[in-house]
Design a protein around this motif. Structure first.
Motif, PDB file in Angstrom:
ATOM      1  N   ARG A  39       0.826  -1.208   0.000  1.00  0.00           N
ATOM      2  CA  ARG A  39       0.000   0.000   0.000  1.00  0.00           C
ATOM      3  C   ARG A  39       0.849   1.241   0.000  1.00  0.00           C
ATOM      4  O   ARG A  39       2.011   1.236   0.389  1.00  0.00           O
ATOM      5  CB  ARG A  39      -0.964  -0.027   1.181  1.00  0.00           C
ATOM      6  CG  ARG A  39      -0.383   0.404   2.502  1.00  0.00           C
ATOM      7  CD  ARG A  39       0.685  -0.496   3.058  1.00  0.00           C
ATOM      8  NE  ARG A  39       1.129  -0.122   4.367  1.00  0.00           N
ATOM      9  CZ  ARG A  39       1.947   0.880   4.671  1.00  0.00           C
ATOM     10  NH1 ARG A  39       2.431   1.648   3.741  1.00  0.00           N
ATOM     11  NH2 ARG A  39       2.291   1.125   5.914  1.00  0.00           N
ATOM     12  N   SER A  43      -0.421  10.959   4.200  1.00  0.00           N
ATOM     13  CA  SER A  43      -1.342  11.856   4.913  1.00  0.00           C
ATOM     14  C   SER A  43      -1.948  12.794   3.879  1.00  0.00           C
ATOM     15  O   SER A  43      -1.304  13.117   2.882  1.00  0.00           O
ATOM     16  CB  SER A  43      -0.570  12.665   5.950  1.00  0.00           C
ATOM     17  OG  SER A  43      -0.085  11.809   6.941  1.00  0.00           O
ATOM     18  N   TYR A 234      -0.185   6.934  14.703  1.00  0.00           N
ATOM     19  CA  TYR A 234       0.214   6.253  13.475  1.00  0.00           C
ATOM     20  C   TYR A 234       0.575   4.790  13.760  1.00  0.00           C
ATOM     21  O   TYR A 234       0.159   3.875  13.039  1.00  0.00           O
ATOM     22  CB  TYR A 234       1.390   6.984  12.808  1.00  0.00           C
ATOM     23  CG  TYR A 234       2.068   6.115  11.774  1.00  0.00           C
ATOM     24  CD1 TYR A 234       1.424   5.832  10.565  1.00  0.00           C
ATOM     25  CD2 TYR A 234       3.299   5.519  12.030  1.00  0.00           C
ATOM     26  CE1 TYR A 234       2.000   4.991   9.629  1.00  0.00           C
ATOM     27  CE2 TYR A 234       3.879   4.687  11.094  1.00  0.00           C
ATOM     28  CZ  TYR A 234       3.239   4.420   9.901  1.00  0.00           C
ATOM     29  OH  TYR A 234       3.800   3.584   8.994  1.00  0.00           O
ATOM     30  N   ILE A 251       6.004  -0.939   2.443  1.00  0.00           N
ATOM     31  CA  ILE A 251       7.088  -0.223   1.752  1.00  0.00           C
ATOM     32  C   ILE A 251       6.890   1.247   2.088  1.00  0.00           C
ATOM     33  O   ILE A 251       5.842   1.829   1.766  1.00  0.00           O
ATOM     34  CB  ILE A 251       6.985  -0.470   0.237  1.00  0.00           C
ATOM     35  CG1 ILE A 251       7.114  -1.969  -0.034  1.00  0.00           C
ATOM     36  CG2 ILE A 251       8.047   0.318  -0.526  1.00  0.00           C
ATOM     37  CD1 ILE A 251       6.757  -2.387  -1.437  1.00  0.00           C
ATOM     38  N   ARG A 252       7.844   1.831   2.778  1.00  0.00           N
ATOM     39  CA  ARG A 252       7.623   3.202   3.254  1.00  0.00           C
ATOM     40  C   ARG A 252       8.965   3.905   3.436  1.00  0.00           C
ATOM     41  O   ARG A 252      10.025   3.287   3.331  1.00  0.00           O
ATOM     42  CB  ARG A 252       6.840   3.173   4.575  1.00  0.00           C
ATOM     43  CG  ARG A 252       7.584   2.443   5.665  1.00  0.00           C
ATOM     44  CD  ARG A 252       6.778   2.330   6.967  1.00  0.00           C
ATOM     45  NE  ARG A 252       7.543   1.583   7.968  1.00  0.00           N
ATOM     46  CZ  ARG A 252       7.084   1.217   9.146  1.00  0.00           C
ATOM     47  NH1 ARG A 252       5.836   1.493   9.489  1.00  0.00           N
ATOM     48  NH2 ARG A 252       7.851   0.563   9.991  1.00  0.00           N
ATOM     49  N   TRP A 256      10.873   5.792   9.148  1.00  0.00           N
ATOM     50  CA  TRP A 256      10.124   4.904  10.053  1.00  0.00           C
ATOM     51  C   TRP A 256      10.956   3.746  10.587  1.00  0.00           C
ATOM     52  O   TRP A 256      10.481   2.966  11.409  1.00  0.00           O
ATOM     53  CB  TRP A 256       8.879   4.359   9.342  1.00  0.00           C
ATOM     54  CG  TRP A 256       7.898   5.451   9.035  1.00  0.00           C
ATOM     55  CD1 TRP A 256       7.581   5.949   7.794  1.00  0.00           C
ATOM     56  CD2 TRP A 256       7.137   6.224   9.977  1.00  0.00           C
ATOM     57  NE1 TRP A 256       6.678   6.974   7.911  1.00  0.00           N
ATOM     58  CE2 TRP A 256       6.380   7.162   9.245  1.00  0.00           C
ATOM     59  CE3 TRP A 256       7.027   6.215  11.378  1.00  0.00           C
ATOM     60  CZ2 TRP A 256       5.532   8.083   9.859  1.00  0.00           C
ATOM     61  CZ3 TRP A 256       6.177   7.124  11.977  1.00  0.00           C
ATOM     62  CH2 TRP A 256       5.447   8.045  11.222  1.00  0.00           C
TER      63      TRP A 256
HETATM   64  N1  GLU Z   1       1.314   8.119   6.803  1.00  0.00           N
HETATM   65  C1  GLU Z   1       2.704   7.788   6.847  1.00  0.00           C
HETATM   66  C2  GLU Z   1       3.491   8.945   6.259  1.00  0.00           C
HETATM   67  O1  GLU Z   1       2.887   9.775   5.588  1.00  0.00           O
HETATM   68  C3  GLU Z   1       2.936   6.554   6.015  1.00  0.00           C
HETATM   69  C4  GLU Z   1       3.938   5.635   6.516  1.00  0.00           C
HETATM   70  C5  GLU Z   1       3.636   4.228   5.971  1.00  0.00           C
HETATM   71  O2  GLU Z   1       3.639   4.072   4.736  1.00  0.00           O
HETATM   72  O3  GLU Z   1       3.413   3.331   6.744  1.00  0.00           O
HETATM   73  O4  GLU Z   1       4.671   9.027   6.442  1.00  0.00           O
END
Ligand code: GLU
Length: 553
Positions: A39, A43, A234, A251-252, A256
């Motif tokens: 996914r 935000s 989050y 995948i981010r 994080w």
């Molecule tokens: N909402 C998070 C951001 O904008 C996404 C991180 C994720 O893909 O888990 O950084």
């Protein structure tokens, strides 16, 4: 009923469902063996960063190759980051570049798929159900600490390695149910915290699909799962959503990575099967000799909308993204010149660990290549579409005669070695400016051996003989025939052997005509330009140039 169960009822009297109910609502997906589910979860800031498009492309490719599912989830639990309709720009940006989700948020207030809602603010009841279940098992607790008290903890920990709500700092961890009741009755607000089972001397090891094996200390902090308004953080939302949506690969951005120990712990505590992580380093840019992150604040090209406004065709941007996604893409492209991008065997493991470098010059080169292989009709259609929104003046020129506009764009195209002049549609107004009287700006500067005197002689002669009915060979033969009587040679080699013996060569003669007709020394095929300018424009421009050079000498 245990005390924990009583506490769960006390904190969440309105939650009647159980995690089991949700497991039933969102059953295992029916996908082929090995299919990946991934996914993109931005935000709703109303802004799609190039790095976001890059990450979303990686996530989508990761799914496409395995016949999996790519979804778009909107993470709007942080109200500070939200703007009104912050979704449309993201959805439109993704769609424009073909990174269309299979399910999830499809537009402003529009969702599709059986695992929704895909907007976190619409899932609060789901999070609270899982939170209630944690409380009932003694794995989470309400915290009544005020902002002032939390500040005191921060100050006390200034010189400590581990910072946060844990151990002896976690004052609310062991409140009795009666104390909790009293606090609630006194109207105190509470956040829900994880009762972290982590220990300071333990480590976790996980295998990041991009960065490889990573070892980090276990999480010991009793992080906030639900804020005072009942909305999740989050971290908690990530665990619940990616579990219920059956995400296999998260995948981010690599900001994080530091949270992975907490996330793995959350998955465990919640009884979920862990996901695989792939952390993408930010897109970098060369700046003043060093490298830095491509920045929303400093770089207009950080916004995906920039490419749309500038008129980079989506084919070009996608092709470029592939060149920085996987290091072996360019070799693959050389061996598979006409293949669709979707045929490229994308591999998460071949992504840059330290951050792909964004290079505008390279993007333009890639784009020139891509555009050079397009048929004139396509170039016309795409650039006309773009012009209608971003360059009405070009659209108006096109509308004078669409067939002529297409013919102009067809000069030196659809052949073995097409010219590569156009990187983006916004290059076109300048590129074709001399083809329209409205935008033609004469410039009579010459180069090579061409002098104003030679220009006068060439133009006087050419005006006499120019014939727009000539075919290309006849036209060129005329140009050559002009040379000798003017003291020039039609043979460039001959000129080079004996430069003193001639006033110039056929190249100089054609430069004089080119400059007169276009105001430039370098253009695509002059024969085609002449034909498309038409008799009266050609004569008018030749005469104007002749007048100019006569005054010069
Ligand atoms: N909402 C998070 C951001 O904008 C996404 C991180 C994720 O893909 O888990 O950084």
């Amino acid at each position: 009923m245990s005390d924990y169960q009583k506490l769960a009822e006390l904190l969440f009297p309105n939650i009647t469902k159980t995690p089991k109910d949700y497991e039933a609502i969102y059953p295992q997906r029916k996908l082929p063996e090995g299919a990946r589910v991934s996914r993109f979860a931005p935000s709703p800031t109303g802004y799609l960063h190039f790095g976001g498009l890059y990450a979303a492309t990686a996530a989508k490719l990761n799914c496409v190759a395995t016949k999996g599912t790519f979804l778009l989830r909107i993470e709007d639990t942080d109200k500070k980051r939200e703007v009104e309709d912050g979704v449309s720009a993201i959805v439109e940006g993704l769609n424009y570049f073909g990174i269309t989700p299979d399910e999830g948020v499809m537009g402003y207030d529009k969702e599709s798929g059986s695992y929704g809602p895909y907007t976190q603010s619409k899932r609060v009841e789901i999070y609270q159900t899982f939170a209630k279940n944690l409380v009932a098992q003694g794995l989470a607790y309400p915290c009544f600490c005020s902002a002032g008290e939390l500040d005191e903890i921060r100050t006390a920990q200034e010189n400590e390695d581990i910072k946060g709500y844990y151990g002896s700092y976690a004052k609310c961890r062991d409140l009795s149910i009666d104390e909790i009741k009293a606090n609630i009755e006194a109207g105190k607000t509470w956040t829900l915290r994880l009762k972290s089972p982590g220990s300071v001397d333990k480590k976790i090891i996980f295998d990041d699909m991009i960065k490889g094996k990573i070892e980090m200390p276990e999480n010991v902090i009793d992080v906030v799962l639900l804020k005072t308004d009942g909305v999740p953080t989050y971290h908690f939302a990530h665990a619940v959503d990616d579990h219920l949506m059956h995400t296999t690969h998260v995948i981010r951005g690599d900001e994080w990575i530091a949270s992975v120990p907490l996330h793995i712990q959350l998955f465990k505590v919640l009884g979920f099967k862990p996901v695989k992580y792939a952390h993408i380093a930010p897109i970098m840019k060369e700046d003043e000799g060093g490298k830095r992150k491509l920045s929303k604040r400093k770089d207009p090209e950080a916004a995906v909308s920039y490419y749309i406004e500038q008129g980079f065709p989506k084919e070009s941007v996608s092709e470029y993204i592939f060149t920085i996604l996987n290091s072996n893409f360019e070799d693959w492209r050389r061996a598979n010149k006409d293949a669709e991008l979707s045929a490229f065997p994308f591999n998460l493991k071949k992504m840059s660990v330290s951050g792909a470098l964004f290079d505008m010059v390279k993007l333009c080169d890639v784009s020139k290549n891509v555009i050079s292989t397009m048929k004139a009709e396509k170039v016309f259609e795409l650039s006309y579409e773009w012009a209608k929104s971003y360059c009405p003046h070009l659209a108006a020129l096109y509308e004078q005669d669409k067939g002529r506009a297409t013919a102009i764009l067809n000069i030196d195209r659809e052949n073995k070695k097409p010219r590569k002049d156009i990187a983006k549609w916004s290059d076109i107004p300048d590129y074709i400016s001399y083809m329209y009287d409205e935008t033609f700006t004469p410039c009579y500067e010459l180069n090579g051996n061409a002098t104003p005197q030679l220009a006068v002689d060439v133009l006087e002669k050419y005006i006499d003989i120019v014939n727009l009915d000539d075919d290309k060979d006849t036209w060129f033969a005329r140009m050559k025939d002009m040379c000798e009587p003017l003291g020039c040679t039609a043979n460039v080699k001959e000129f080079k052997q004996n430069p003193e013996g001639y006033r110039g060569h056929v190249g100089d003669v054609s430069t004089i005509i080119r400059v007169a007709l276009t105001g430039r020394t370098n253009t695509p095929d002059l024969y085609s330009i002449t034909a498309l300018l038409g008799e009266s424009t050609v004569r008018a421009r030749l005469n104007a140039a002749l007048k100019y050079y006569k005054e010069e000498i």
